[in-house]
Design a protein around this motif. Structure first.
Motif, short mmCIF file in Angstrom:
data_model
loop_
_atom_site.label_atom_id
_atom_site.label_comp_id
_atom_site.label_asym_id
_atom_site.label_seq_id
_atom_site.Cartn_x
_atom_site.Cartn_y
_atom_site.Cartn_z
N VAL A 239 46.93 30.22 42.13
CA VAL A 239 46.28 29.01 41.60
C VAL A 239 46.53 27.81 42.50
O VAL A 239 47.48 27.75 43.28
CB VAL A 239 46.76 28.70 40.16
N HIS A 240 45.61 26.83 42.35
CA HIS A 240 45.74 25.55 43.05
C HIS A 240 45.94 24.45 42.03
O HIS A 240 45.63 24.62 40.84
CB HIS A 240 44.46 25.28 43.85
N ILE A 241 46.39 23.31 42.51
CA ILE A 241 46.54 22.15 41.64
C ILE A 241 45.22 21.86 40.92
O ILE A 241 45.20 21.49 39.74
CB ILE A 241 46.99 20.91 42.45
N SER A 242 44.12 22.05 41.63
CA SER A 242 42.79 21.74 41.07
C SER A 242 42.38 22.67 39.93
O SER A 242 41.36 22.42 39.28
CB SER A 242 41.73 21.79 42.17
N ASP A 243 43.14 23.72 39.71
CA ASP A 243 42.84 24.62 38.58
C ASP A 243 43.40 24.10 37.27
O ASP A 243 43.19 24.71 36.21
CB ASP A 243 43.41 26.02 38.85
N THR A 244 44.10 22.99 37.32
CA THR A 244 44.59 22.36 36.08
C THR A 244 43.40 21.98 35.21
O THR A 244 42.54 21.19 35.62
CB THR A 244 45.42 21.12 36.40
N ALA A 245 43.32 22.56 34.02
CA ALA A 245 42.16 22.39 33.16
C ALA A 245 42.41 23.12 31.84
O ALA A 245 43.44 23.78 31.67
CB ALA A 245 40.90 22.95 33.81
N GLU A 246 41.45 23.01 30.95
CA GLU A 246 41.49 23.81 29.73
C GLU A 246 40.47 24.94 29.86
O GLU A 246 39.35 24.72 30.33
CB GLU A 246 41.18 22.96 28.50
N TYR A 247 40.88 26.12 29.44
CA TYR A 247 40.07 27.32 29.60
C TYR A 247 39.73 27.88 28.22
O TYR A 247 40.61 28.05 27.38
CB TYR A 247 40.81 28.36 30.45
N PHE A 248 38.46 28.17 28.04
CA PHE A 248 37.98 28.68 26.76
C PHE A 248 37.35 30.05 26.92
O PHE A 248 36.48 30.24 27.77
CB PHE A 248 36.93 27.74 26.15
N LYS B 289 31.08 35.76 33.22
CA LYS B 289 30.54 36.36 32.01
C LYS B 289 30.54 37.87 32.13
O LYS B 289 30.44 38.43 33.23
CB LYS B 289 29.12 35.87 31.74
N TYR B 290 30.67 38.53 30.98
CA TYR B 290 30.47 39.97 30.90
C TYR B 290 29.32 40.23 29.94
O TYR B 290 29.38 39.86 28.76
CB TYR B 290 31.73 40.69 30.40
N LEU B 291 28.28 40.87 30.47
CA LEU B 291 27.14 41.24 29.62
C LEU B 291 27.07 42.76 29.48
O LEU B 291 26.85 43.29 28.39
CB LEU B 291 25.84 40.70 30.22
N SER B 292 27.23 43.47 30.61
CA SER B 292 27.22 44.93 30.61
C SER B 292 27.66 45.38 32.00
O SER B 292 27.89 44.56 32.89
CB SER B 292 25.84 45.48 30.27
N GLY B 293 27.79 46.71 32.17
CA GLY B 293 28.09 47.23 33.50
C GLY B 293 29.56 47.24 33.80
O GLY B 293 30.39 47.51 32.92
N SER B 294 29.93 46.93 35.03
CA SER B 294 31.32 46.97 35.47
C SER B 294 32.20 46.11 34.58
O SER B 294 31.87 44.97 34.26
CB SER B 294 31.43 46.49 36.91
N THR B 295 33.34 46.66 34.21
CA THR B 295 34.23 45.93 33.30
C THR B 295 35.03 44.86 34.01
O THR B 295 35.62 44.00 33.36
CB THR B 295 35.18 46.90 32.59
N LEU B 296 35.09 44.91 35.35
CA LEU B 296 35.78 43.87 36.10
C LEU B 296 34.73 42.87 36.58
O LEU B 296 33.82 43.22 37.34
CB LEU B 296 36.53 44.48 37.29
N VAL B 297 34.89 41.66 36.14
CA VAL B 297 33.89 40.63 36.41
C VAL B 297 34.52 39.57 37.30
O VAL B 297 35.60 39.06 36.98
CB VAL B 297 33.39 39.99 35.11
N LYS B 298 33.83 39.22 38.36
CA LYS B 298 34.33 38.16 39.24
C LYS B 298 33.53 36.88 38.98
O LYS B 298 32.31 36.92 38.79
CB LYS B 298 34.21 38.58 40.69
N GLY B 299 34.24 35.76 38.99
CA GLY B 299 33.59 34.49 38.72
C GLY B 299 33.79 33.51 39.85
O GLY B 299 34.15 33.87 40.96
N ILE B 300 33.60 32.25 39.52
CA ILE B 300 33.75 31.21 40.53
C ILE B 300 35.22 30.86 40.71
O ILE B 300 36.06 31.19 39.86
CB ILE B 300 32.95 29.95 40.15
N ASN B 301 35.51 30.21 41.82
CA ASN B 301 36.85 29.68 42.09
C ASN B 301 37.95 30.75 42.12
O ASN B 301 39.11 30.44 41.87
CB ASN B 301 37.24 28.59 41.08
N GLY B 302 37.58 31.98 42.45
CA GLY B 302 38.57 33.04 42.60
C GLY B 302 39.05 33.67 41.31
O GLY B 302 39.98 34.49 41.32
N PHE B 303 38.44 33.34 40.20
CA PHE B 303 38.83 33.93 38.92
C PHE B 303 38.13 35.28 38.69
O PHE B 303 37.04 35.51 39.19
CB PHE B 303 38.47 32.99 37.76
#
Lengths: 114, 113
Positions: free
Chosen positions: A81-90, A49-63
């Motif tokens: 990416v890994h095979i396990s990253d197969t999914a739908e992203y919103f 998520k981006y709420l404020s502050g640094s414009t580069l946001v790190k998330g889970i699973n290396g995203f």
């Protein structure tokens, strides 16, 4: 009212290759931005998520994602990416003054092949 | 990690029947939401609920829809008289505070025949 455009509906990618999913939003006021992932037969899981502050946001699973106010974009990236990253992203946006009434993009299906 | 649970995972009903979709939000969360996703379309906001009342609803959320928190743990969505176009995946979500991220359940797939 805010809106979200995900420019790619399908993204096929080979394992260990990088991936970028594009998201643009429109809003006349400041926003909060999110990426959610939906694995097959599961619910929506918050990636970052981006709420404020640094414009580069790190998330889970290396995203990670970068907020670009001038281009009204919030593109999601993963360097390998890994095979396990197969999914739908919103991609989703809400007005920062709102109580999290999310507006979602149409989604991007990522298919990772060996 | 605590999670939002929804039951049933799949519900089939006939047009005109009433359905109740059930959700158990995360226990210390105060804000509750329903979203839906019609097949092939975007996830859409339906309603948000706080302090035992609706705080916001979309134009989709007409008189056929209602929400209730009947006890301290459940949060339900009722569709009074289902229509074919109500067929969709319905997601429940909750958040701890007004500006904290939403946690979604796995969804209930509603099929109206």
């Amino acid at each position: 009212a805010q809106s979200v455009t995900q420019l790619d509906s399908q993204v096929p990618v080979f394992e260990e290759a990088p991936v970028e999913l594009r998201c643009n939003y429109s809003s006349s006021v400041s926003v909060y931005l999110f990426w959610y992932v939906q694995y097959p037969n599961q619910g929506l899981q918050l990636l970052l998520k981006y709420l404020s502050g640094s414009t580069l946001v790190k998330g889970i699973n290396g995203f990670e994602a970068e907020f670009n106010k001038s281009q009204t974009s919030f593109h999601l990236r993963k360097p390998s990416v890994h095979i396990s990253d197969t999914a739908e992203y919103f991609c989703a946006v809400t007005l920062s003054s709102n109580d999290y009434k999310l507006s979602f993009g149409a989604g991007t299906t990522v298919t990772v092949r060996a | 990690e605590p999670e939002v649970t929804q039951t049933p995972s799949h519900q089939v009903t006939q047009m005109g029947q009433e359905v109740i979709l059930r959700c158990v939000p995360i226990s210390n969360h105060l804000y509750f939401y329903w979203y839906r996703q019609i097949l092939g379309q975007k996830v859409e906001f339906l309603v948000s609920f706080y302090n035992n009342e609706i705080s916001e609803k979309s134009e989709i959320f007409d008189d056929q829809f209602s929400v209730e928190r009947p006890d301290g743990s459940n949060f339900t969505l009722k569709i009074r008289s289902t229509k074919l176009e109500d067929s969709a995946m319905y997601f429940c979500a909750s958040s701890e505070w007004r500006n904290s991220p939403l946690h979604f359940g796995n969804g209930t797939r509603l099929t109206v025949t």
